[in-house]
Design a protein around this motif. Structure first.
Motif, PDB file in Angstrom:
ATOM      1  N   ALA A 150       0.795  -1.230   0.000  1.00 27.48           N
ATOM      2  CA  ALA A 150       0.000   0.000   0.000  1.00 27.48           C
ATOM      3  C   ALA A 150       0.825   1.277   0.000  1.00 27.48           C
ATOM      4  O   ALA A 150       0.389   2.297  -0.549  1.00 27.48           O
ATOM      5  N   SER A 151       1.989   1.272   0.621  1.00 26.48           N
ATOM      6  CA  SER A 151       2.727   2.517   0.864  1.00 26.48           C
ATOM      7  C   SER A 151       3.955   2.604  -0.039  1.00 26.48           C
ATOM      8  O   SER A 151       5.058   2.199   0.354  1.00 26.48           O
ATOM      9  N   ARG A 152       3.750   3.143  -1.233  1.00 27.17           N
ATOM     10  CA  ARG A 152       4.862   3.276  -2.179  1.00 27.17           C
ATOM     11  C   ARG A 152       4.946   4.658  -2.812  1.00 27.17           C
ATOM     12  O   ARG A 152       6.021   5.076  -3.226  1.00 27.17           O
ATOM     13  N   ASP A 153       3.831   5.336  -2.919  1.00 25.80           N
ATOM     14  CA  ASP A 153       3.791   6.644  -3.570  1.00 25.80           C
ATOM     15  C   ASP A 153       4.013   7.725  -2.517  1.00 25.80           C
ATOM     16  O   ASP A 153       3.220   7.890  -1.592  1.00 25.80           O
ATOM     17  N   LEU A 154       5.094   8.489  -2.667  1.00 28.75           N
ATOM     18  CA  LEU A 154       5.463   9.463  -1.646  1.00 28.75           C
ATOM     19  C   LEU A 154       4.347  10.443  -1.323  1.00 28.75           C
ATOM     20  O   LEU A 154       4.109  10.775  -0.159  1.00 28.75           O
ATOM     21  N   HIS A 155       3.662  10.924  -2.339  1.00 30.05           N
ATOM     22  CA  HIS A 155       2.688  11.993  -2.121  1.00 30.05           C
ATOM     23  C   HIS A 155       1.272  11.484  -1.898  1.00 30.05           C
ATOM     24  O   HIS A 155       0.392  12.268  -1.564  1.00 30.05           O
ATOM     25  N   PHE A 156       1.062  10.181  -2.084  1.00 26.74           N
ATOM     26  CA  PHE A 156      -0.266   9.606  -1.901  1.00 26.74           C
ATOM     27  C   PHE A 156      -0.174   8.320  -1.086  1.00 26.74           C
ATOM     28  O   PHE A 156      -0.389   7.224  -1.588  1.00 26.74           O
ATOM     29  N   PRO A 157       0.165   8.436   0.200  1.00 22.84           N
ATOM     30  CA  PRO A 157       0.201   7.246   1.059  1.00 22.84           C
ATOM     31  C   PRO A 157      -1.202   6.700   1.279  1.00 22.84           C
ATOM     32  O   PRO A 157      -2.196   7.384   0.988  1.00 22.84           O
ATOM     33  N   PRO A 158      -1.322   5.483   1.777  1.00 23.04           N
ATOM     34  CA  PRO A 158      -2.647   4.912   2.012  1.00 23.04           C
ATOM     35  C   PRO A 158      -3.404   5.662   3.102  1.00 23.04           C
ATOM     36  O   PRO A 158      -2.820   6.108   4.087  1.00 23.04           O
TER      37      PRO A 158
END
Length: 606
Positions: A150-158
């Motif tokens: 789930a947590s891979r996009d720096l600006h869009f965390p889960p």
């Protein structure tokens, strides 16, 4: 995706990308859907009555078909390529994702699979534990898998429900809830050495900073950062109905939860909650780039409290700050006092690390020294921590235990009287809230470890909780809290195997030494990776890798056996050292140090 028919009959199916119907969408938006032979794509755009215009697009392509319908013969494989994008990734996300999916060839699937497996191999190799307990090991690695997914996009965390949103409007808008919910899933990532997955937590908070500074000025007339309870990416306040309304949702107004212009449930501590995770990552990594990133936010939050606190009778007092959600005018909220202490100490340490604001450190140290003591009460001859000094004087201990974890203010090395008061609170809840409180599992169990509860009891209760409360996907059954308990098992186990708060390496601080266990490369405060093992009732070794070259303070685990002469093998060179209960090793970046009892090391050499 590869869909293989292992049966003996032809499968007939249809694969479609769909947008919500207008009757269920519920939001002003523009939607589109296109089909062109084997390729289809959809998009959805929000550009009316929004703070941040948003568009997302998905594309899907099935190979060797000419429409969304497919016929898959026995023993055959259907290849399906899919992709998604948004206006935050490219100027025209529809064109971009369609082109990307069109360009995929069948032989690319092998490369995709290789890259996927390589990513997960690196992820799993960051650290590991072997407990000899299949129930807890499954829960441990399942939680890490969830956050790795789930947590891979720096600006869009889960958000609260991860990246698996199945409804138009999830509870709490599926947002980043700042009075612990957004923080909780990340707690275990720090000690488990999954720093890459921990980083996205920070970016929505930092993106909210400018708006939060405006709130502090508009609502209180002071400088600094004041956060609402719910935020989204890119500086969005999710508790508002929308820019057109210009105010929080009517429900919150009707129930008296809005004060000072924003939805904060009369809590001033939302920004302090945010700092707990930042502090852990600062101390666990001492990564200068990261400290530079979060330093302005931490300083801004402390600046708010510099002016919000009242100095009276030789102490700093926090008025009208609710410990629980609701219109409660608490004075000296215990949770706020603990979190503020954590924020001040972190700011002081990181200012020294960066060589900044040296003129401000005396003020911060003075506030820290003269901040009001925690409120207490007496019951049946025992002293307990209270929720607050005045106001909502309930004894909701799971909330208070957050100053133990993640607040880091009470631990094995704390003042014995304070430590005992916290233990009294935890013991009072041991038959009810401590082990079974679904909303605070992520802090209750690690707090029990830091307070020195019996390891057999902790593991037994944790195993029971996992077996009865968790669904197969790792979410709590019939619970609205989403992914927040992803950290519960990971953090608890790691705290039992390795203590490093405050800045000391203490292996197996709360562990039954009759149970063999091994861990490798757990992360400790001071930017150390630590490995160790229990075998035959004793600690076999401690292995340290120093990332930043800081002094390493170690609790000698062999003193219980009367061993004080140790072998220190540093980068292949051994020295003999006489050590007491604790000892300090200077290190350089990249040092690898293996510590054993001297006699054991010599027997190994023989």
């Amino acid at each position: 995706m590869e869909l293989e028919n292992r049966g003996s009959y032809t499968l007939v199916g249809e694969m479609n990308l769909l947008t919500p119907g207008d009757e269920i969408a519920g939001f002003p938006c523009t939607m589109s859907r296109e089909v062109d032979g084997d390729l289809q794509w959809i998009s959805r755009q929000f550009d009316r009555e929004v703070d941040v215009p948003t568009k997302a697009a998905c594309a899907l392509r099935m190979f060797d078909v000419s429409s969304p319908r497919f016929y898959l013969g026995a023993g055959k494989t259907l290849y399906v390529a899919g992709g998604s994008s948004s206006n935050f990734k490219t100027d025209d996300c529809s064109d971009s994702v369609v082109k990307r999916v069109k360009d995929i060839k069948k032989h690319d699937f092998i490369d995709f699979l290789d890259a996927h497996e390589e990513w997960w191999a690196r992820y799993w190799n960051k650290s590991f534990v072997m407990l000899g307990d299949p129930v807890l090991e499954k829960a441990y690695y399942r939680a890490l898998y969830t956050m790795g997914s789930a947590s891979r996009d720096l600006h869009f965390p889960p958000g609260i429900f991860g990246t698996w949103i199945t409804g138009e409007r999830p509870e709490w808008n599926g947002d980043y809830h700042l009075n612990y919910n957004h923080q909780a899933p990340y707690y275990g990532l720090f000690s488990a050495n999954r720093i890459e997955q921990a980083l996205p937590y920070n970016y929505p908070i930092i993106a909210m900073s400018d708006r939060a500074r405006r709130y502090a000025k508009e609502y209180f007339g002071i400088d600094g950062i004041y956060m609402p309870v719910g935020i989204g990416p890119r500086g969005i306040d999710t508790t508002y109905s929308g820019p057109g309304a210009g105010r929080p949702r009517q429900f919150y107004l009707d129930h008296g939860f809005v004060d000072a212009g924003a939805l904060c449930f009369h809590q001033r501590s939302n920004a302090l909650h945010c700092i707990n995770n930042m502090a852990m990552l600062c101390y666990y990594t001492y990564d200068r780039e990261y400290i530079e990133l979060v330093y302005p936010f931490i300083k801004g939050v402390v600046a708010f409290w510099e002016q919000y606190l009242k100095y009276e009778d030789g102490r700093y007092v926090a008025y009208y700050d609710a410990v629980h959600e609701g219109p409660n005018g608490d004075t000296n909220n215990t949770m706020t006092l603990g979190f503020l202490r954590n924020a001040l100490q972190t700011l002081i340490d990181m200012a020294r690390e960066l060589g900044r604001d040296q003129d401000k450190i005396p003020l911060w140290k003075n506030i820290l020294a003269e901040l009001s003591d925690y409120a207490t009460y007496e019951k049946n001859g025992k002293t307990y921590l209270a929720d607050s000094e005045r106001g909502y004087f309930a004894t909701n201990h799971p909330v208070l235990l957050q100053i133990v974890f993640p607040g880091g203010q009470i631990h094995k090395d704390s003042d014995p009287a304070l430590l005992q008061m916290a233990r009294n609170c935890a013991n009072a809840d041991a038959s009810t809230n401590l082990w079974n409180h679904e909303l605070h599992t992520s802090s209750n169990y690690p707090s029990a470890v830091r307070l020195g509860f019996d390891p057999n009891t902790i593991l037994s209760q944790l195993r029971k909780f996992v077996s009865t409360k968790f669904d197969e996907n790792g979410f709590l059954k019939d619970s609205p809290v989403g992914i927040e308990n992803c950290s519960a098992v990971v953090t608890t186990i790691n705290e039992m195997l390795l203590r490093s708060r405050p800045g000391v390496i203490d292996v197996f601080p709360v562990w039954n030494m009759k149970h063999n266990v091994i861990f490798q490369d757990l992360r400790a405060e001071g930017a150390f990776l630590v490995s160790s093992r229990v075998v035959g009732g004793g600690v076999a070794y401690i292995k340290l890798t120093s990332e930043r070259g800081r002094d390493c303070h170690v609790v000698n685990p062999w003193t219980r056996e009367g061993v004080k002469t140790l072998s220190i093998l540093r980068n292949g060179r051994e020295i003999k050292m006489d050590a007491g209960d604790r000892f300090t090793l200077p290190t350089s970046p990249g040092d690898v140090i293996i510590i054993k009892p001297w006699d054991m090391a010599q027997r190994t050499l023989e």
